[in-house]
Design an enzyme around this catalytic site. Structure first.
Site, PDB file in Angstrom:
ATOM      1  CB  VAL B  37       0.741   2.544   7.937  1.00 56.98           C
ATOM      2  CG1 VAL B  37       1.089   3.792   7.131  1.00 56.98           C
ATOM      3  CG2 VAL B  37      -0.713   2.151   7.704  1.00 56.98           C
ATOM      4  CG  ASP B 120      -4.789   6.698   7.410  1.00 51.94           C
ATOM      5  OD1 ASP B 120      -4.949   6.571   6.185  1.00 51.94           O
ATOM      6  OD2 ASP B 120      -4.551   5.756   8.176  1.00 51.94           O
TER       7      ASP B 120
END
Lengths: 260, 260
Positions: B37, B120
């Site tokens: 990520v 997230d």
């Protein structure tokens, strides 16, 4: 910053902006000015559920801004900007024809670390606006990084015309499916399995196919989750007619059935 | 916030984000974490000319992040995050698998008013990322506002395939034309006239037509500026062949000729 060509990793392009979806729901945005540019900014902010305050003398209000005020969609301070207006502001958008006053507000925002955009003064902007297409939860933003604002709008219209008409609905569907899936497989440790299955779903159907899914289709689709499988579209369509024979595609190793 | 239907002004849709092109050129962005990520975030930042510092123990580096470090595209702090890493940071992106540590960084950023994104963890984000198509100065960002990240990527690919291949170049052309125009009509008081003519240009040609403009076409086009006119495409094309007769479309009232 030069990038060495590499077969494995994407090369750095440079020259762009960091395009982000700023979360302003319930945040306080101060708009200084009430003209046409301010009207566009205000709509952007309201579409993102921000709490908008407009500071502008009544004489400076464009009809759209006046309408937003009359509808109580925004709070109105019927006077010129004062530094105390920045108290509690999470973001500031300035759109007035007064470069000196604008610059002063920019400096005040800098000092307070409040993100700000001074319209038409690129060096006095933490961020720029682009041309945005909205369709429900789908937002598509076109930026030409200042090279052609008009062209950005043309490209936005081109994209809007090219997208299936129900694109926003397809996304609602996927969002709803994810929520329903979480309801039937709620444990945190189900996360990877849920995510893998959602990926399978997204890969199996074209997103214009997903536009057509209704509640019944989603319920039928979710019956496949325990098997980890995703049915072909024609199989899913056939289930609409209650053709339970289609369920033979299950391999039988899962006895679990989802809220049918 | 409910909106009363109105024929004149766009209705407020709500539920979206404020999508903006954040200006991070030369700004310091701290990326906490060095996994997959983080790799994506780092590329986004580098494409926007930011000064990126990655804080991550060597063992946590994904190959792409390691490559960026080896190429000196980013600064690397080879250890875990420390609060002093926030000193001088203009933005913070956290992508580590440690919710408690992430939350702590988020709180520190809040206190210092540093915009931050905790991957997230939607409630701990000032902004979200979307799926971005880049083509030179053209950037198109697709957000589903969290409903379907995978679908955002699908839509981005759909748009990329639908756009004319040289879309980025068309925008470079318009940008270059604007710069050249400013060179021949530099006075601030020429602004409205310049803008009106550029609008005429954008309205006259489709943007895939503009993809094909070369330096000669732009020079020929600029010869029309003094007249305030914009020629038909076939007229402009004919000028490529040095067909000066086409210039008869000028009404004769302007003797001014642009750098021919």
């Amino acid at each position: 910053m030069a990038d060495t060509p590499d077969k494995t990793f994407p090369a750095v392009q440079g020259g762009g902006s960091l395009i982000v979806a700023w979360q302003v729901k319930g945040k306080r945005i101060l708009v200084v000015g009430g003209g046409e540019v301010a009207a566009g900014r205000i709509l952007n902010c309201l579409n993102a559920d921000a709490l908008v305050t407009v500071v502008c003398p009544p004489s400076g209000l464009n009809p759209e801004v006046a309408h937003r005020i009359a509808q109580s969609q925004v709070t109105h301070l019927a006077r010129k900007f004062e530094p105390s207006d920045l108290d509690g502001a999470d973001m500031v958008l300035v759109a007035v024809d007064d470069p000196a006053a604008s610059s002063e507000i920019w400096q005040l925002c800098r000092a307070r670390r409040i993100p700000a955009n001074i319209a038409d003064v690129p060096p006095e902007c933490d961020f720029y606006f682009g041309s945005v297409h909205c369709d429900g939860p789908l937002q598509i933003m076109v930026s030409t990084n200042g090279k052609g604002p008009r062209l950005a709008s043309t490209i936005r219209k081109f994209i809007a015309a090219a997208l299936p008409r129900d694109a926003g609905r397809a996304i609602e569907t996927v969002g709803a499916l994810r929520v329903k899936l979480r309801a039937i497989a709620p444990r945190p440790e189900d996360g990877p399995r849920r995510m893998a299955w959602m990926t399978k779903v997204s890969d199996k159907y074209s997103w214009d196919e997903m536009c057509g899914f209704d509640e019944e289709d989603m319920a039928n689709l979710l019956r496949y989750y325990p098997s980890g499988k995703v049915p072909e579209l024609d199989v899913l369509r056939a289930m609409r007619n209650g053709d339970e024979n289609q369920l033979d595609v299950f391999d039988g190793s899962f006895g679990f059935s989802v809220g049918a």
